[in-house]
Design an enzyme around this catalytic site. Structure first.
Site: not given
Length: 307
Positions: A39, A67, A81, A182
């Site tokens: 993103d 992540y 988010d 997310r």
């Protein structure tokens, strides 16, 4: 033409397609593709394939990733988010002057987070590139439409709470392809009954590469200007370093170049690996040719991907 992989440390504000577009200008070639969307607000590891390396794109997209994310508890947004429209903030988390105390303890938060380890069914976000009836979900979302999304199995291989300073929880997540961090943040928030949204996201590993392997677009430009671009291009077979290697005898090189099946006795090593296990195959002179796997029934190596 450059053939291989350049691992980019993507900064905020760029889409993965933006990175590819900029690299086409820097590297002076069109045949470039990325290996999994990040993103615009996310940062971190983005392996980019060039030339013949673009055949790797789907293989790297399918790899597991890692992540570091920040989960903001007590807030719900339409995008899951912090960039989205706020749907609820009952404790005034986003207004520090009015912020109340969340009705959850640090121990409850840690238990809720670790409960997601393993396989679970995850509903993809509306703001995602998945297609329903030929339309991308984010296009429908921007048009004010919400459609039913079927839950999909994803695997959270590791989930570690690095820091819990409520309402913010810092997580390290290793997961399978197709996992939306997310959505994971939102799911953790719902399990706690307070809601949650992703505050930040940094990809630390993809396709076997880590942040230590990555360079920024600015650094890439400097390498190009100094005539040292080749120093940051990784060989295509570097992705497959964990797999064994076989070299085909010169007499059978034609079979290899055409992507035909190869008998174990046609190789220098004459090794027969476990059925289904990937093996790197090389030409007699040492050039990487492709990925093969042994077929136990037919007793030969079959081509998985020819490079």
């Amino acid at each position: 033409m450059i053939n291989g992989i350049i691992v980019i440390n993507k900064g905020p504000g760029f889409t993965s397609h933006d990175v590819v577009a900029k690299m086409r200008g820097i590297c002076g070639q069109k045949k470039i593709g990325h290996t999994g969307t990040l993103d615009p607000g996310a940062t971190g590891v983005l392996p980019v394939c060039l030339g013949s390396g673009t055949k790797l794109c789907d293989m790297l997209t399918d790899s597991s990733k890692e992540y570091v994310a920040e989960l903001l508890l007590g807030v719900r947004t339409d995008t899951q988010d912090i960039t989205g429209t706020v749907l609820s903030d009952p404790w005034g988390i986003l207004d520090r002057e009015k912020a109340g105390i969340l009705p959850v303890t640090e121990e409850e938060v840690r238990q809720a987070c670790t409960s997601f380890q393993g396989e679970y069914l995850q509903v993809p976000p509306m703001y995602s590139a998945l297609k329903v009836n030929g339309r991308k979900l984010y296009e429908l979302a921007r048009a004010g439409r919400e459609v039913e999304r079927k839950p999909r199995p994803v695997t959270i291989q590791e989930l570690e709470v690095l820091e819990a300073c409520l309402p913010v929880v810092k997580l390290r997540v290793a997961c399978s392809k197709g996992t939306y961090i997310r959505a994971l943040c939102a799911d953790i928030g719902e399990k706690l009954g307070v809601g949650g949204t992703m505050k930040s996201l940094r990809r630390t590993r993809a396709g076997g590469y880590t942040l230590e392997d990555a360079i920024t677009l600015e650094e890439l430009q400097q390498y190009r200007d100094q005539g040292r671009l080749g120093q940051v291009v990784r060989a295509v077979d570097s992705v497959f370093g964990e797999y064994p290697a076989l070299h085909v005898d010169r007499d059978w090189e034609r079979l290899l170049l055409n992507g035909n099946a190869i008998l174990p006795e046609y190789t220098v090593e004459r090794e027969m690996y476990a059925p289904g296990r990937w093996v790197r195959f090389y030409e007699p002179e040492g050039a990487f040719a492709g990925i093969y796997a042994y077929d136990g029934e037919k007793k030969h190596y079959k081509c998985i991907k020819k490079f």
